[in-house]
Design an enzyme around this catalytic site. Structure first.
Site, PDB file in Angstrom:
ATOM      1  N   HIS A  67       0.743  -1.216   0.073  1.00  0.00           N
ATOM      2  CA  HIS A  67      -0.039   0.002   0.057  1.00  0.00           C
ATOM      3  C   HIS A  67       0.930   1.486   0.009  1.00  0.00           C
ATOM      4  O   HIS A  67       0.554   2.407  -0.801  1.00  0.00           O
ATOM      5  CB  HIS A  67      -0.989  -0.002   1.207  1.00  0.00           C
ATOM      6  N   GLU A  70       2.107   1.860  -3.298  1.00  0.00           N
ATOM      7  CA  GLU A  70       1.056   2.460  -4.241  1.00  0.00           C
ATOM      8  C   GLU A  70       1.145   4.125  -4.080  1.00  0.00           C
ATOM      9  O   GLU A  70       1.086   4.628  -5.177  1.00  0.00           O
ATOM     10  CB  GLU A  70      -0.276   1.939  -3.924  1.00  0.00           C
ATOM     11  N   HIS A  71       1.316   4.414  -2.971  1.00  0.00           N
ATOM     12  CA  HIS A  71       1.351   5.994  -2.800  1.00  0.00           C
ATOM     13  C   HIS A  71       2.734   6.479  -3.658  1.00  0.00           C
ATOM     14  O   HIS A  71       2.436   7.513  -4.305  1.00  0.00           O
ATOM     15  CB  HIS A  71       1.496   6.230  -1.313  1.00  0.00           C
ATOM     16  N   GLU A 142      -3.885   8.074   7.263  1.00  0.00           N
ATOM     17  CA  GLU A 142      -5.008   7.093   6.708  1.00  0.00           C
ATOM     18  C   GLU A 142      -5.308   6.010   7.623  1.00  0.00           C
ATOM     19  O   GLU A 142      -6.754   5.643   7.556  1.00  0.00           O
ATOM     20  CB  GLU A 142      -4.458   6.656   5.547  1.00  0.00           C
TER      21      GLU A 142
END
Lengths: 429, 434
Positions: A67, A70-71, A142
């Site tokens: 994840h 992904e950023h 997040e």
């Protein structure tokens, strides 16, 4: 180059091909739509944190790295990717789940420019320490946003109760602690391994020309060099077939308790069984506990559930489970009432007449769902990455019989492998 | 979509036809339109009771099965609020005839319309009243649903901000209604409300997809001709509240992340020529990843994961939402104030302008790819007297100048800031924050 034609069952043809560098490209023409949608996905999700990289070495990386990556894939040396998409009127996004990471855009014009941009930014690694460190603050927020979400908490706690070792029990984003351990070097290792074209799929849908589009992608790919790809070896810890614990209660301020009941499934012996299992279970569960079932109506009228009560299954070769749940004014009473009743209906099975009605329902939903380009792309990729052939979906939906459905149902819904997760403001239960 | 054909069936009863061949879904939506008022709770409860059964299908289970049998067509009954309008919506979705075949398709269409008609005109009744049992069960369920908004802290914070900002306006009433109104409702007053709704509300019905003239005849016969003439709903201009002082209100709950919500009032009338500029203003401020809020609050300062602005153009109100650590409240507020000031002073780059335009035009065309999206967009304009289809809005957006946006920016005023934060001091460890 071989182009394979796949009929999705409702008179739409999907065209699939594999380019020289191993990238699979699927083009799905939809006449008359203004939007065009592209999804570029790697078979790499949050559960893949132990693997042999393309460097031939085994790596164990911190939770949440897929994840995090992904950023950071959005970083480019000479441009702001979101800004570039905005300039040409395309809307870009990305997501990571347990088994894949996907980059996407939708646009109504400048499709080729946007497609070039998508392929280029995903295929340009640009990682440096300052940027890695800066991202940690954003991802921390997040994670905290999800920490305040009781539906998410109840789900995470359930998976931790069902699974001893398998990383499916961990949060996709990792923990605040684990993400602060991530280094730029690790990002690069994961990137090099999992973002190789042979580990990726590109799905393009909209009013587009098949040959032109494939040629366009091919010319983009020819400009880039990749080291030779190979099958990536991934390691998952041994997972006992038993559950970890029967019940987990978390104290959280909610207006009403939220409950989920999870069934840990027996794993399939062959990936061919996955799609049959998924469709059979979907038809069966809809009859047992869907909104038109007797049992749903009973527990609704008894005020044991609200109408957010739902169910779903996650069918994969390494982990497989079914979850039922929603808000409940009285979770203890719901458990006491629902579980024996569920056992009864699972044992008595589903009758043909009900199966036919439900089959018709899902055929209708499949047809109506095809109006969403995004749904078409995401559905295909999600099956593909898990080793299922979406082309067979409609056939199986039309043909799976009463006997199979009931066998799958009894096999999957094992009442010795149930875990319950509750979020409530009261602690003692 | 090329055009809409509007057919005035009766005074206050209108059918809008969106012909579109590309869809595999046929969509029908019928809206009863009322002003948002204290009866919102009755409407909200009624939407739940009508789902419970009809004259031929006595339970929700039987009703659902009848739809499932009919090629998986689905229906919804719900309420929503747009500006100070409360909409009671009954909608139906069914697979298109070109996929399931003409014969089966025509049969399914007739069955669908009959079921829709049953839900609207023939709910399950006992002795001329809506079933007492269903009304009581749904009262309980509605109360629980209203309470459950507390579980979604972002939604909850937004709702609290609306309540506080609009404390003397009907806009404060949530679309699902209010807890305190539920108890006194019984099946007598709900039945009366239902009858009034059928008799007096303005009716706007939409059909979108691939349909024939005979399909329209069926809709007219089974549904629209049954509505008597009624008064047209009047569009009321918003009263513009002048703000003398920005209020800041903090409340506490057990949250790990503070929820920041700022309300802003706009003087841009929804039918004014500045409306397209208002849409772009919202885009540049916080409408996407190209926006100032996203870039300054999230990307440059790592203060938030989510930060955006949203607007209800009919109510002429906007909100800015962000999830932040409680200790960053002042920093976030100051940065937002600077952004709002910058926009008033015209600090808007050509690139921001063109990105906002491109992105807005892209979303308009995307709406045109969804039958439901088209209907909702058209309806929003219809409610304030200036309906427009998404594709016609494109030119209006293209013509907007930077001066228009500056004009809009100077018509926007901050009203209130609501902050939902954690109860205990120092619960959040900020040491790692950038």
């Amino acid at each position: 180059m071989m182009i394979q034609e796949i009929n999705n069952g409702i008179n739409e043809i999907l065209y699939s091909t594999i380019l020289e560098n191993g990238l699979e490209v699927v083009v799905h023409p939809k006449k008359g739509f203004h939007s065009k949608y592209a999804l570029f996905a790697t078979k790499y999700g949050s559960i893949d944190s132990d693997f042999i990289g393309l460097d031939g070495k085994r790596h164990k990386v911190p939770e949440g790295i897929a994840h995090f990556l992904e950023h950071k894939v959005f970083d480019m040396p000479d441009m702001d990717v979101f800004e570039e998409f905005s300039k040409i009127g395309a809307s870009a996004n990305a997501y990571t789940n347990y088994f894949l990471t996907a980059y996407l855009f939708s646009c109504t014009k400048n499709f080729e420019k946007a497609l070039d941009l998508l392929l280029d930014y995903v295929q340009t690694p640009y990682f440096y320490d300052e940027s890695t460190e800066k991202e940690k603050g954003i991802i921390e927020q997040e994670i905290k946003m999800y920490d305040d979400n009781p539906e998410w908490r109840v789900q995470i706690n359930l998976l931790k109760s069902l699974y001893h070792n398998h990383p499916i029990k961990d949060d996709i984003a990792g923990t605040v602690e684990s993400i602060y351990d991530i280094t730029t070097e690790e990002l690069l290792t994961c990137y090099t391994t999992f973002y190789h074209p042979s580990n990726m799929v590109l799905y393009l849908v909209g009013d587009i020309d098949v040959d032109e589009t494939i040629a366009f992608v091919e010319s983009n790919q020819k400009k880039k060099e990749f080291i030779d790809g190979r099958e990536i070896e991934k390691f998952y810890p041994d997972e006992p077939s038993t559950i970890v614990k029967e019940k987990h209660v978390e104290k959280m301020s909610v207006s009403m308790p939220i409950i989920t009941i999870g069934f840990k499934h027996k794993l399939p012996e062959d990936t061919k069984e996955l799609l049959i299992n998924e469709i059979s279970l979907r038809i069966a569960l809809d009859n047992i506990i869907g909104k038109s079932s007797n049992l749903y109506q009973e527990i609704y009228e008894m005020n044991l559930i609200l109408d957010d009560f739902s169910y779903g299954s996650s069918i994969n070769k390494d982990y497989s489970f079914t979850v039922l749940g929603g808000s409940s004014p009285n979770p203890e009473k719901l458990i006491d009432y629902l579980i024996p009743k569920l056992k009864d209906v699972v044992n008595s099975g589903i009758i043909k007449k009900d199966i036919e009605r439900t089959r018709r329902k899902y055929i209708g939903q499949f047809i109506m769902g095809s109006d969403s380009l995004g749904a078409a792309a995401n559905r295909y990729i999600s099956y593909k990455v898990r080793g299922m052939e979406f082309a067979q979906y409609f056939d199986i939906l039309n043909s799976v019989d009463e006997e199979t459905i009931n066998i799958v149902l009894r096999e999957m819904m094992d009442f010795d492998k149930i875990a319950i997760s509750i979020v409530d403001k009261r602690v003692a239960l | 979509m090329k055009k809409i054909i509007t057919e005035n069936v009766n005074s206050g009863v209108t059918l809008h036809k969106f012909m579109e061949h590309k869809f595999n879904t046929l969509t029908m939506k019928l809206f009863f339109i009322r002003h948002l008022d204290e009866k919102a709770t009755l409407a909200s409860l009624l939407s739940k009771v009508l789902k419970r059964g009809t004259i031929n299908n006595h339970s929700s289970k039987d009703l659902k099965k009848a739809f499932e049998d009919n090629y998986g067509s689905t229906f919804r009954v719900n309420v929503k609020k747009i500006g100070e309008n409360h909409l009671f919506e009954v909608s139906l979705y069914m697979p298109d005839k070109k996929i399931i075949g003409d014969i089966a398709g025509n049969d399914a269409f007739r069955k669908s319309v009959n079921l829709l008609s049953e839900i609207i005109f023939s709910p399950y009744m006992e002795d001329g009243l809506l079933s007492n049992k269903y009304v009581e069960q749904e009262k309980r369920s509605l109360a629980q649903e209203i309470e459950s908004i507390f579980n979604d802290k972002e939604q909850f914070a937004l709702q609290r901000c609306i309540e506080l900002t609009c404390e003397n306006e009907s806009y404060k009433i949530p679309s699902k209604g209010r807890l305190k109104d539920i108890e006194i409702i019984d099946n007598h007053c709900l039945t009366n409300f239902y009858k009034d709704l059928l008799r007096t509300s303005q009716i706007e019905m939409f059909i979108a997809g691939d349909f024939s003239n005979s399909d329209i005849e069926i809709i007219n016969e089974k549904i629209l001709s049954k509505f008597a003439p009624r008064n047209e709903h009047k569009c009321v201009d918003q009263e513009i509240k002048d703000i003398s002082k920005i209020r800041i209100i903090e409340e506490f709950s057990n949250v790990k992340q503070g929820k920041f919500v700022m309300s802003l009032r706009s003087k841009v009338n929804p039918c004014s020529t500045l409306m397209p500029a208002f849409i772009l203003y919202n885009g540049i401020l916080g409408g996407g990843t190209y926006s100032k809020l996203f870039n300054i609050i999230r990307e440059k300062n790592s203060l938030a994961y989510y930060v955006h602005s949203l607007a209800d153009r009919n109510k002429q109100i906007m909100f800015i939402e962000a999830g932040i650590n409680k200790d960053n409240f002042n920093k976030t507020k100051d940065l937002i104030d600077v952004i709002l000031e910058d926009m008033k002073n015209g600090l808007i780059s050509d690139q921001e302008m063109s990105q906002a335009k491109e992105s807005t035009i892209n979303s308009l065309w995307t709406l045109d790819d969804s039958s439901g999206g088209n209907i909702n967009y058209y309806l929003m304009g219809l409610l304030c007297g200036c309906p427009i289809i998404p594709s016609d809005m494109e030119n209006n957006i293209k013509e907007v100048t930077k001066e228009d946006i500056i004009k809009v920016a100077n018509m926007i005023q901050t009203d209130l800031i609501f902050f939902l934060s954690s109860e205990s001091e120092g619960e959040n460890d900020d040491s790692r924050n950038q």
